[in-house]
Design a protein around this motif. Structure first.
Motif, mmCIF file in Angstrom:
data_model
loop_
_atom_site.group_PDB
_atom_site.id
_atom_site.type_symbol
_atom_site.label_atom_id
_atom_site.label_comp_id
_atom_site.label_asym_id
_atom_site.label_seq_id
_atom_site.Cartn_x
_atom_site.Cartn_y
_atom_site.Cartn_z
ATOM 1 N N SER A 187 0.843 -1.190 0.000
ATOM 2 C CA SER A 187 0.000 0.000 0.000
ATOM 3 C C SER A 187 0.880 1.242 0.000
ATOM 4 O O SER A 187 1.802 1.354 0.804
ATOM 5 C CB SER A 187 -0.898 0.018 1.237
ATOM 6 N N VAL A 188 0.605 2.133 -0.919
ATOM 7 C CA VAL A 188 1.378 3.370 -1.034
ATOM 8 C C VAL A 188 0.399 4.534 -1.069
ATOM 9 O O VAL A 188 -0.589 4.510 -1.809
ATOM 10 C CB VAL A 188 2.253 3.361 -2.313
ATOM 11 N N LEU A 189 0.666 5.556 -0.268
ATOM 12 C CA LEU A 189 -0.171 6.749 -0.207
ATOM 13 C C LEU A 189 0.193 7.652 -1.388
ATOM 14 O O LEU A 189 1.344 8.077 -1.509
ATOM 15 C CB LEU A 189 0.066 7.462 1.123
ATOM 16 N N THR A 190 -0.757 7.917 -2.263
ATOM 17 C CA THR A 190 -0.482 8.668 -3.492
ATOM 18 C C THR A 190 -1.294 9.955 -3.572
ATOM 19 O O THR A 190 -2.300 10.119 -2.882
ATOM 20 C CB THR A 190 -0.802 7.814 -4.737
ATOM 21 N N PHE A 191 -0.832 10.842 -4.438
ATOM 22 C CA PHE A 191 -1.546 12.077 -4.741
ATOM 23 C C PHE A 191 -1.084 12.551 -6.111
ATOM 24 O O PHE A 191 -0.054 12.096 -6.629
ATOM 25 C CB PHE A 191 -1.278 13.149 -3.676
ATOM 26 N N LEU A 234 1.437 11.419 -10.947
ATOM 27 C CA LEU A 234 1.072 10.639 -9.776
ATOM 28 C C LEU A 234 2.310 10.491 -8.896
ATOM 29 O O LEU A 234 3.337 9.964 -9.332
ATOM 30 C CB LEU A 234 0.529 9.257 -10.178
ATOM 31 N N MET A 235 2.210 10.982 -7.663
ATOM 32 C CA MET A 235 3.332 10.976 -6.727
ATOM 33 C C MET A 235 2.971 10.107 -5.525
ATOM 34 O O MET A 235 1.809 9.783 -5.308
ATOM 35 C CB MET A 235 3.639 12.404 -6.255
ATOM 36 N N ALA A 236 3.990 9.741 -4.747
ATOM 37 C CA ALA A 236 3.771 8.916 -3.559
ATOM 38 C C ALA A 236 4.528 9.514 -2.382
ATOM 39 O O ALA A 236 5.655 9.988 -2.542
ATOM 40 C CB ALA A 236 4.262 7.499 -3.810
ATOM 41 N N LEU A 237 3.902 9.486 -1.210
ATOM 42 C CA LEU A 237 4.625 9.787 0.014
ATOM 43 C C LEU A 237 5.483 8.550 0.266
ATOM 44 O O LEU A 237 4.971 7.431 0.266
ATOM 45 C CB LEU A 237 3.671 10.037 1.176
ATOM 46 N N LYS A 238 6.777 8.730 0.441
ATOM 47 C CA LYS A 238 7.693 7.585 0.421
ATOM 48 C C LYS A 238 7.420 6.578 1.545
ATOM 49 O O LYS A 238 7.402 6.932 2.710
ATOM 50 C CB LYS A 238 9.148 8.039 0.425
ATOM 51 N N GLN A 278 -5.251 2.547 8.579
ATOM 52 C CA GLN A 278 -4.785 3.890 8.245
ATOM 53 C C GLN A 278 -3.279 3.884 8.023
ATOM 54 O O GLN A 278 -2.569 2.997 8.495
ATOM 55 C CB GLN A 278 -5.114 4.845 9.388
ATOM 56 N N PHE A 279 -2.815 4.906 7.330
ATOM 57 C CA PHE A 279 -1.374 5.078 7.150
ATOM 58 C C PHE A 279 -0.786 5.731 8.394
ATOM 59 O O PHE A 279 -1.464 6.495 9.086
ATOM 60 C CB PHE A 279 -1.084 5.952 5.923
ATOM 61 N N THR A 280 0.465 5.440 8.659
ATOM 62 C CA THR A 280 1.168 5.993 9.803
ATOM 63 C C THR A 280 2.470 6.622 9.327
ATOM 64 O O THR A 280 3.126 6.110 8.428
ATOM 65 C CB THR A 280 1.506 4.865 10.815
ATOM 66 N N GLU A 281 2.823 7.734 9.927
ATOM 67 C CA GLU A 281 4.114 8.366 9.656
ATOM 68 C C GLU A 281 5.111 7.822 10.673
ATOM 69 O O GLU A 281 4.890 7.893 11.877
ATOM 70 C CB GLU A 281 3.999 9.882 9.790
ATOM 71 N N LEU A 282 6.208 7.255 10.181
ATOM 72 C CA LEU A 282 7.226 6.652 11.036
ATOM 73 C C LEU A 282 8.574 7.306 10.795
ATOM 74 O O LEU A 282 8.914 7.642 9.656
ATOM 75 C CB LEU A 282 7.367 5.153 10.732
ATOM 76 N N LYS A 283 9.339 7.495 11.850
ATOM 77 C CA LYS A 283 10.716 7.992 11.717
ATOM 78 C C LYS A 283 11.594 6.774 11.482
ATOM 79 O O LYS A 283 11.495 5.776 12.194
ATOM 80 C CB LYS A 283 11.129 8.713 13.004
ATOM 81 N N GLN A 284 12.443 6.830 10.479
ATOM 82 C CA GLN A 284 13.314 5.716 10.137
ATOM 83 C C GLN A 284 14.737 6.225 10.006
ATOM 84 O O GLN A 284 14.984 7.232 9.354
ATOM 85 C CB GLN A 284 12.841 5.091 8.821
ATOM 86 N N MET A 285 15.664 5.528 10.640
ATOM 87 C CA MET A 285 17.076 5.884 10.546
ATOM 88 C C MET A 285 17.833 4.637 10.125
ATOM 89 O O MET A 285 17.556 3.544 10.612
ATOM 90 C CB MET A 285 17.598 6.394 11.883
ATOM 91 N N GLY A 286 18.752 4.791 9.205
ATOM 92 C CA GLY A 286 19.507 3.635 8.740
ATOM 93 C C GLY A 286 20.661 4.061 7.870
ATOM 94 O O GLY A 286 20.966 5.247 7.741
ATOM 95 N N LEU A 287 21.320 3.067 7.289
ATOM 96 C CA LEU A 287 22.446 3.366 6.416
ATOM 97 C C LEU A 287 22.494 2.373 5.277
ATOM 98 O O LEU A 287 21.894 1.312 5.328
ATOM 99 C CB LEU A 287 23.757 3.371 7.200
ATOM 100 N N GLU A 288 23.213 2.757 4.244
ATOM 101 C CA GLU A 288 23.378 1.922 3.055
ATOM 102 C C GLU A 288 24.842 1.940 2.643
ATOM 103 O O GLU A 288 25.462 2.996 2.580
ATOM 104 C CB GLU A 288 22.529 2.453 1.890
ATOM 105 N N PHE A 289 25.394 0.768 2.389
ATOM 106 C CA PHE A 289 26.748 0.611 1.857
ATOM 107 C C PHE A 289 26.562 0.094 0.438
ATOM 108 O O PHE A 289 26.166 -1.051 0.243
ATOM 109 C CB PHE A 289 27.532 -0.389 2.708
ATOM 110 N N VAL A 317 8.851 8.029 6.883
ATOM 111 C CA VAL A 317 8.209 7.224 5.851
ATOM 112 C C VAL A 317 6.728 7.113 6.204
ATOM 113 O O VAL A 317 6.339 7.328 7.353
ATOM 114 C CB VAL A 317 8.852 5.827 5.712
ATOM 115 N N PHE A 318 5.946 6.773 5.212
ATOM 116 C CA PHE A 318 4.490 6.703 5.385
ATOM 117 C C PHE A 318 4.031 5.312 4.962
ATOM 118 O O PHE A 318 4.150 4.947 3.790
ATOM 119 C CB PHE A 318 3.819 7.793 4.547
ATOM 120 N N ARG A 319 3.554 4.544 5.936
ATOM 121 C CA ARG A 319 3.177 3.156 5.684
ATOM 122 C C ARG A 319 1.854 2.813 6.353
ATOM 123 O O ARG A 319 1.481 3.406 7.348
ATOM 124 C CB ARG A 319 4.224 2.195 6.264
ATOM 125 N N ARG A 320 1.246 1.787 5.803
ATOM 126 C CA ARG A 320 0.098 1.171 6.468
ATOM 127 C C ARG A 320 0.658 -0.051 7.173
ATOM 128 O O ARG A 320 1.175 -0.966 6.547
ATOM 129 C CB ARG A 320 -0.975 0.778 5.474
#
Length: 153
Positions: free
Chosen positions: A52-56, A63-67, A102-113, A93-96
């Motif tokens: 599920s992706v929140l779009t507008f 068509l865009m999406a809240l990430k 309902q969708f929820t706004e979550l704080k996410q912290m991470g890293l990528e190598f 990030v915005f997820r169900r």
């Protein structure tokens, strides 16, 4: 003149500590927009935990999406050579959530190598995962459950 004492929350202190840790390993802060073209997530829907992706629709009719995810955006930019290979982020990030209506706004912290010596990168990311968990709580458990790691031993 009265001194104002501002209390920093535990979450803010932890965020600052982790940012410092990641920078000490050479990771650069990655900042992105809150939304991306929807096609990015449609094309990578198998990667998403919840499809599920929140779009507008934006003002140009796109068509865009809240990430709902950060990694997909970083991978897209890394493929175009826009960013370095060691990146960290602290984004919303915005997820169900599973079972939620309902969708929820979550704080996410991470890293990528991204790219480089795969074995070294995997070891470094595991070390940083361990240090991140230790910063959150001294009573932590890091479980690695990928058959590739087991086969490597």
């Amino acid at each position: 003149m009265q001194m104002i004492s501002e209390k920093i929350s535990r979450e803010e202190k932890l965020s600052l500590e982790l940012r410092s840790l990641y920078r000490s390993y050479g990771y650069q802060y990655y900042r992105m927009s809150s939304f991306e073209p929807y096609d990015l997530y449609r094309e990578n829907k198998n990667f998403l935990v919840n499809q599920s992706v929140l779009t507008f629709t934006d003002l140009d009719g796109r068509l865009m999406a809240l990430k709902p995810d950060i990694t997909i955006s970083i991978a897209k930019d890394a493929l175009t050579g826009h960013n370095g290979r060691k990146l960290f982020y602290s984004e919303h990030v915005f997820r169900r959530l599973p079972g939620a209506q309902q969708f929820t706004e979550l704080k996410q912290m991470g890293l990528e190598f991204i790219g480089g010596d795969t074995a070294y990168g995997e070891c470094e990311v595991l070390e940083l995962a361990s240090k991140t968990l230790a910063a959150i709580s001294p009573a932590y458990s890091l479980e690695i459950s990928h058959m590739g790691y087991i086969s490597a031993f």
